[in-house]
Design an enzyme around this catalytic site. Structure first.
Site, PDB file in Angstrom:
ATOM      1  CB  ILE A 138      -0.975   0.029   1.192  1.00 55.69           C
ATOM      2  CG1 ILE A 138      -0.233  -0.060   2.530  1.00 55.69           C
ATOM      3  CG2 ILE A 138      -2.005  -1.077   1.079  1.00 55.69           C
ATOM      4  CD1 ILE A 138      -1.156  -0.007   3.738  1.00 55.69           C
ATOM      5  CG  ASP A 139      -0.190   4.552  -2.427  1.00 55.44           C
ATOM      6  OD1 ASP A 139       0.397   3.731  -3.149  1.00 55.44           O
ATOM      7  OD2 ASP A 139      -1.184   5.216  -2.787  1.00 55.44           O
ATOM      8  CE  LYS A 140       6.980   8.811   3.173  1.00 50.40           C
ATOM      9  NZ  LYS A 140       7.869   9.879   2.669  1.00 50.40           N
ATOM     10  CB  THR A 142      -2.319   4.094   2.103  1.00 49.58           C
ATOM     11  OG1 THR A 142      -2.605   4.945   0.996  1.00 49.58           O
ATOM     12  CG2 THR A 142      -3.556   3.275   2.433  1.00 49.58           C
ATOM     13  NE  ARG A 239      -3.347   8.857  -3.833  1.00 49.08           N
ATOM     14  CZ  ARG A 239      -2.032   9.020  -3.849  1.00 49.08           C
ATOM     15  NH1 ARG A 239      -1.224   7.976  -3.684  1.00 49.08           N
ATOM     16  NH2 ARG A 239      -1.520  10.223  -4.031  1.00 49.08           N
TER      17      ARG A 239
END
Length: 306
Positions: A138-140, A142, A239
């Protein structure tokens, strides 16, 4: 010679093979990687590839290359919020601001550094020394639940579930504007934008199939609290999809307003639920990560303003 093995998930699919390997093997030059490909040393499921090949979900890549000078990835005693652990898997609640695995510019302080310390030598080796145990990301910025695999058998079994979209992934998000309908689905392909390769977008020409289901949990006039369930797992999927229908995530200055009035330092997105078939027991298991403090405070603030 050194051998590498990679399984491609939804988030990685669609990237050119030479660019993909360059991002994962930063100690090899792009020209050297292209030479490896030309020499037949990069294969997907046993077939040799060309440099312009675009990797696909489920591809099993094997790479044979000369021993590189790899930056040392060291275990670091970083506290982990552990939701569950057994001999096959480690399920953690990733905090905001933590990169999942080492990459140029981020060789310390990552989730991998932390799990290397916690698990010692009990991590799958499939994705090489930079991503031991990592089967999805998952994104940094998130937060939320991630599973780490402690052995190659567990890794392969969970990777197979990811490739056929059978894993349950439910997120919580706060978005701009009022969503009128109670439920909805965004079905639009996502790909890298030709004028900015770091940015994703709706791309009907070269994008990959992407489906996001959403339902409204609470409305606050100018903002809406939603749950999103993923059918696919493209990079920045929620997103991009929510922005495409006029509801960018609060705090997302990449796909939403360039200024964040709440100064969150990242998008209001939390990976709340992860469910899959356990690699050993064969039973369905599901894990939930509680909402982070910043998210709860935003909800409380909006509730008071309504």
């Amino acid at each position: 010679m050194n051998s590498y093995e990679f399984f491609i998930d939804d988030e990685e699919a669609g990237e050119r093979i030479d660019k993909y390997l360059a991002s994962l093997l930063p100690d090899y030059s792009r020209s050297y990687i292209q030479k490896m490909i030309a020499d037949g040393n990069v294969q997907a499921d046993g077939r040799s590839l060309k440099a312009n090949y675009r990797i696909r979900t489920g591809d099993h890549l094997t790479v044979a290359a000369a021993d590189p000078v790899i930056p040392e990835i060291v275990p670091e005693n970083i506290p982990l919020d552990i939701l569950y652990e057994d001999s096959d898997i480690l399920v953690v609640n990733k905090p905001r601001g933590m990169v999942v695995h080492p990459a140029p510019g981020h060789y310390s302080g990552t989730l991998v550094n932390a799990v290397m310390y916690h698990c010692r030598d009990d991590l799958s080796t499939i994705n090489g020394v930079l991503r031991p145990g990592i089967v999805h990301r998952i994104d940094k910025d998130t937060t939320g639940v991630l599973v780490v695999c402690k052995n190659d058998i567990a890794h392969r079994k969970i990777a197979e579930q990811l490739s056929v979209h059978s894993i349950t992934r439910r997120y919580r998000a706060l978005v701009y504007n009022n969503i009128k309908e109670d439920t909805g689905t965004v079905d639009a392909p996502i790909g890298r934008m030709p004028n900015d390769r770091k940015k994703m977008g709706i791309n009907y020409k070269n994008g990959r199939n992407a489906v996001t289901h959403y339902r409204v949990l609470e409305r606050f006039g100018r903002y809406t609290y939603i749950e999103c369930q993923l059918e696919t797992g493209r990079t920045h999927q929620i997103r991009v999809h929510m922005t495409s229908i006029g509801h960018p995530l609060i705090g997302d200055t990449v796909y939403g307003p360039s200024k964040d009035p709440f100064h969150l330092g990242g998008q209001a997105l939390h990976a709340m639920v992860l469910g899959f078939i356990h690699p050993t027991s064969g039973e369905y298991v599901e894990f939930q990560a509680p909402l982070p403090e910043y998210f709860q405070k935003l909800l409380q603030r909006f509730e008071k303003e309504v």
